[in-house]
Design a protein around this motif. Structure first.
Motif, PDB file in Angstrom:
ATOM      1  N   ASN A   1       0.869  -1.087   0.021  1.00  0.00           N
ATOM      2  CA  ASN A   1      -0.083  -0.068  -0.128  1.00  0.00           C
ATOM      3  C   ASN A   1       0.820   1.285   0.083  1.00  0.00           C
ATOM      4  OD1 ASN A   1       0.156  -0.628   3.193  1.00  0.00           O
ATOM      5  ND2 ASN A   1      -0.376   1.659   2.812  1.00  0.00           N
ATOM      6  N   ALA A   2       0.598   2.460  -0.331  1.00  0.00           N
ATOM      7  CA  ALA A   2       0.963   3.640  -0.478  1.00  0.00           C
ATOM      8  C   ALA A   2      -0.138   4.650  -0.055  1.00  0.00           C
ATOM      9  CB  ALA A   2       1.715   3.844  -1.857  1.00  0.00           C
ATOM     10  N   ASP A   3       0.510   5.738   0.546  1.00  0.00           N
ATOM     11  CA  ASP A   3      -0.304   6.772   1.022  1.00  0.00           C
ATOM     12  C   ASP A   3      -0.119   7.942   0.212  1.00  0.00           C
ATOM     13  OD1 ASP A   3      -0.445   5.750   4.581  1.00  0.00           O
ATOM     14  OD2 ASP A   3      -1.687   5.169   2.809  1.00  0.00           O
ATOM     15  N   ILE A   4      -0.789   8.323  -0.442  1.00  0.00           N
ATOM     16  CA  ILE A   4      -0.230   9.303  -1.561  1.00  0.00           C
ATOM     17  C   ILE A   4      -1.253  10.832  -1.252  1.00  0.00           C
ATOM     18  CG2 ILE A   4      -0.106  10.101  -3.580  1.00  0.00           C
ATOM     19  CD1 ILE A   4       0.351   6.921  -4.382  1.00  0.00           C
ATOM     20  N   PRO A   5      -0.864  11.986  -1.132  1.00  0.00           N
ATOM     21  CA  PRO A   5      -1.570  13.111  -0.923  1.00  0.00           C
ATOM     22  C   PRO A   5      -2.346  13.284  -2.161  1.00  0.00           C
ATOM     23  CG  PRO A   5       0.655  13.775  -0.382  1.00  0.00           C
ATOM     24  CD  PRO A   5       0.705  12.154  -0.890  1.00  0.00           C
ATOM     25  N   GLY A   6      -3.787  13.565  -1.992  1.00  0.00           N
ATOM     26  CA  GLY A   6      -4.764  13.963  -3.020  1.00  0.00           C
ATOM     27  C   GLY A   6      -5.203  15.260  -3.092  1.00  0.00           C
ATOM     28  N   PRO A   7      -6.179  15.588  -3.559  1.00  0.00           N
ATOM     29  CA  PRO A   7      -6.740  17.114  -3.724  1.00  0.00           C
ATOM     30  C   PRO A   7      -6.941  17.442  -2.269  1.00  0.00           C
ATOM     31  CG  PRO A   7      -8.038  15.669  -5.064  1.00  0.00           C
ATOM     32  CD  PRO A   7      -7.097  14.771  -4.517  1.00  0.00           C
ATOM     33  N   SER A   8      -6.473  18.807  -1.835  1.00  0.00           N
ATOM     34  CA  SER A   8      -6.507  19.455  -0.565  1.00  0.00           C
ATOM     35  C   SER A   8      -5.802  18.749   0.400  1.00  0.00           C
ATOM     36  CB  SER A   8      -7.974  19.401  -0.179  1.00  0.00           C
ATOM     37  OG  SER A   8      -8.946  19.900  -0.933  1.00  0.00           O
ATOM     38  N   SER A   9      -4.674  18.002   0.018  1.00  0.00           N
ATOM     39  CA  SER A   9      -3.581  17.339   0.796  1.00  0.00           C
ATOM     40  C   SER A   9      -4.503  16.055   1.447  1.00  0.00           C
ATOM     41  CB  SER A   9      -3.206  18.241   1.661  1.00  0.00           C
ATOM     42  OG  SER A   9      -2.435  19.366   1.020  1.00  0.00           O
ATOM     43  N   LEU A  10      -5.297  15.845   1.266  1.00  0.00           N
ATOM     44  CA  LEU A  10      -6.140  14.636   1.643  1.00  0.00           C
ATOM     45  C   LEU A  10      -5.343  13.475   1.385  1.00  0.00           C
ATOM     46  CD1 LEU A  10      -8.417  13.308   3.418  1.00  0.00           C
ATOM     47  CD2 LEU A  10      -9.823  13.220   1.210  1.00  0.00           C
ATOM     48  N   LEU A  11      -4.943  12.581   2.640  1.00  0.00           N
ATOM     49  CA  LEU A  11      -4.044  11.138   2.168  1.00  0.00           C
ATOM     50  C   LEU A  11      -4.948  10.406   1.592  1.00  0.00           C
ATOM     51  CD1 LEU A  11      -1.385  10.686   5.005  1.00  0.00           C
ATOM     52  CD2 LEU A  11      -1.197  11.149   2.425  1.00  0.00           C
ATOM     53  N   LEU A  12      -4.809   9.645   0.690  1.00  0.00           N
ATOM     54  CA  LEU A  12      -5.436   8.536  -0.079  1.00  0.00           C
ATOM     55  C   LEU A  12      -4.459   7.330  -0.167  1.00  0.00           C
ATOM     56  CD1 LEU A  12      -6.718  10.311  -3.366  1.00  0.00           C
ATOM     57  CD2 LEU A  12      -7.789  10.122  -1.196  1.00  0.00           C
ATOM     58  N   ARG A  13      -5.139   6.083   0.319  1.00  0.00           N
ATOM     59  CA  ARG A  13      -4.345   4.914   0.512  1.00  0.00           C
ATOM     60  C   ARG A  13      -4.854   4.057  -0.838  1.00  0.00           C
ATOM     61  NH1 ARG A  13      -3.310   1.579   5.794  1.00  0.00           N
ATOM     62  NH2 ARG A  13      -1.891   3.371   5.789  1.00  0.00           N
ATOM     63  N   TYR A  14      -3.537   3.675  -1.528  1.00  0.00           N
ATOM     64  CA  TYR A  14      -3.821   2.847  -2.576  1.00  0.00           C
ATOM     65  C   TYR A  14      -3.424   1.640  -2.222  1.00  0.00           C
ATOM     66  CZ  TYR A  14      -4.428   7.246  -5.089  1.00  0.00           C
ATOM     67  OH  TYR A  14      -5.203   8.238  -5.677  1.00  0.00           O
ATOM     68  N   TRP A  15      -3.927   0.560  -2.935  1.00  0.00           N
ATOM     69  CA  TRP A  15      -3.609  -0.812  -2.631  1.00  0.00           C
ATOM     70  C   TRP A  15      -3.124  -1.688  -4.075  1.00  0.00           C
ATOM     71  CZ3 TRP A  15      -3.180  -2.955   2.136  1.00  0.00           C
ATOM     72  CH2 TRP A  15      -3.780  -2.263   3.078  1.00  0.00           C
ATOM     73  N   GLY A  16      -2.171  -2.549  -3.954  1.00  0.00           N
ATOM     74  CA  GLY A  16      -1.791  -3.403  -5.062  1.00  0.00           C
ATOM     75  C   GLY A  16      -2.804  -4.602  -4.999  1.00  0.00           C
ATOM     76  N   LYS A  17      -2.768  -5.474  -6.183  1.00  0.00           N
ATOM     77  CA  LYS A  17      -3.749  -6.704  -6.162  1.00  0.00           C
ATOM     78  C   LYS A  17      -3.212  -7.923  -5.197  1.00  0.00           C
ATOM     79  CE  LYS A  17      -5.637  -5.289 -10.569  1.00  0.00           C
ATOM     80  NZ  LYS A  17      -5.975  -5.513 -12.009  1.00  0.00           N
ATOM     81  N   GLY A  18      -1.962  -7.795  -4.871  1.00  0.00           N
ATOM     82  CA  GLY A  18      -1.779  -8.725  -3.941  1.00  0.00           C
ATOM     83  C   GLY A  18      -0.701  -9.784  -4.765  1.00  0.00           C
ATOM     84  N   THR A  19       0.157 -10.511  -3.939  1.00  0.00           N
ATOM     85  CA  THR A  19       1.047 -11.534  -4.480  1.00  0.00           C
ATOM     86  C   THR A  19       0.967 -12.607  -3.410  1.00  0.00           C
ATOM     87  OG1 THR A  19       3.134 -11.929  -5.500  1.00  0.00           O
ATOM     88  CG2 THR A  19       3.127 -10.751  -3.590  1.00  0.00           C
ATOM     89  N   LEU A  20       0.855 -13.911  -3.910  1.00  0.00           N
ATOM     90  CA  LEU A  20       0.738 -15.167  -3.136  1.00  0.00           C
ATOM     91  C   LEU A  20       2.191 -15.633  -2.553  1.00  0.00           C
ATOM     92  CD1 LEU A  20      -0.992 -17.283  -1.694  1.00  0.00           C
ATOM     93  CD2 LEU A  20      -0.905 -18.390  -3.718  1.00  0.00           C
ATOM     94  N   VAL A  21       2.398 -15.851  -1.155  1.00  0.00           N
ATOM     95  CA  VAL A  21       3.454 -16.203  -0.590  1.00  0.00           C
ATOM     96  C   VAL A  21       3.023 -17.664  -0.097  1.00  0.00           C
ATOM     97  CG1 VAL A  21       5.387 -16.086   1.131  1.00  0.00           C
ATOM     98  CG2 VAL A  21       4.655 -14.280  -0.595  1.00  0.00           C
ATOM     99  N   THR A  22       3.513 -18.493  -0.390  1.00  0.00           N
ATOM    100  CA  THR A  22       3.495 -19.818   0.302  1.00  0.00           C
ATOM    101  C   THR A  22       4.658 -20.779   0.535  1.00  0.00           C
ATOM    102  OG1 THR A  22       1.647 -20.316  -1.368  1.00  0.00           O
ATOM    103  CG2 THR A  22       2.308 -22.382  -0.287  1.00  0.00           C
ATOM    104  N   VAL A  23       4.634 -20.907   1.969  1.00  0.00           N
ATOM    105  CA  VAL A  23       5.900 -21.736   2.745  1.00  0.00           C
ATOM    106  C   VAL A  23       5.407 -23.016   3.159  1.00  0.00           C
ATOM    107  CG1 VAL A  23       7.359 -21.288   4.529  1.00  0.00           C
ATOM    108  CG2 VAL A  23       6.446 -19.127   3.572  1.00  0.00           C
ATOM    109  N   SER A  24       6.068 -23.807   2.243  1.00  0.00           N
ATOM    110  CA  SER A  24       5.623 -25.228   2.521  1.00  0.00           C
ATOM    111  C   SER A  24       6.791 -26.123   2.081  1.00  0.00           C
ATOM    112  CB  SER A  24       4.471 -25.735   1.653  1.00  0.00           C
ATOM    113  OG  SER A  24       4.115 -26.984   1.987  1.00  0.00           O
ATOM    114  N   SER A  25       6.875 -27.337   2.719  1.00  0.00           N
ATOM    115  CA  SER A  25       7.944 -28.328   2.410  1.00  0.00           C
ATOM    116  C   SER A  25       7.137 -29.325   1.510  1.00  0.00           C
ATOM    117  CB  SER A  25       8.561 -29.121   3.666  1.00  0.00           C
ATOM    118  OG  SER A  25       7.693 -29.687   4.450  1.00  0.00           O
TER     119      SER A  25
END
Length: 120
Positions: free
Chosen positions: A96-120
């Motif tokens: 995620n990233a918090d980016i200033p938007g209009p009127s300096s309001l912070l907007l939070r953006y998200w990625g779509k995600g990446t899967l991490v699997t820890v297994s033997s």
């Protein structure tokens, strides 16, 4: 419009390492905090690590000493180096990233995600 794209997920054995990367692109003048969250099956999304624009970091207790977050402000990227991985680290990881938007309001953006699997 801002986009966040994660990469670096995959399957790894317990004790192994992975490096996640997230690049932000679009209409970006500056980015405040950036971070990584994760969501395991049947669980709520939780904070893994965060980093401010000046480099101050914050980690979940469960990953302290094993994960390291860093960022490249010039490239608008955030990295999560994950070492000594455990099966309980298995989850979809979101940046995620918090980016200033209009009127300096912070907007939070998200990625779509990446899967991490820890297994033997």
């Amino acid at each position: 419009q801002v986009q966040l794209v994660e990469s670096g997920g995959g399957l790894v054995q317990p004790g192994g390492s992975l490096r996640l990367s997230c690049a932000a692109s679009g209409s970006i003048f500056s980015i405040n905090a950036m971070g990584w969250y994760r969501q395991a099956p049947g669980k709520e999304r939780e904070l893994v690590a965060a980093i401010t624009s000046s480099g101050s970091t914050n980690y979940a207790d469960s990953v302290k000493g094993r994960f390291t977050i860093s960022r490249d402000n010039a490239k608008n990227t955030v990295i999560l180096q994950m070492n000594s991985l455990k099966p309980e680290d298995t989850a979809v990881y979101y940046c995620n990233a918090d980016i200033p938007g209009p009127s300096s309001l912070l907007l939070r953006y998200w990625g779509k995600g990446t899967l991490v699997t820890v297994s033997s």
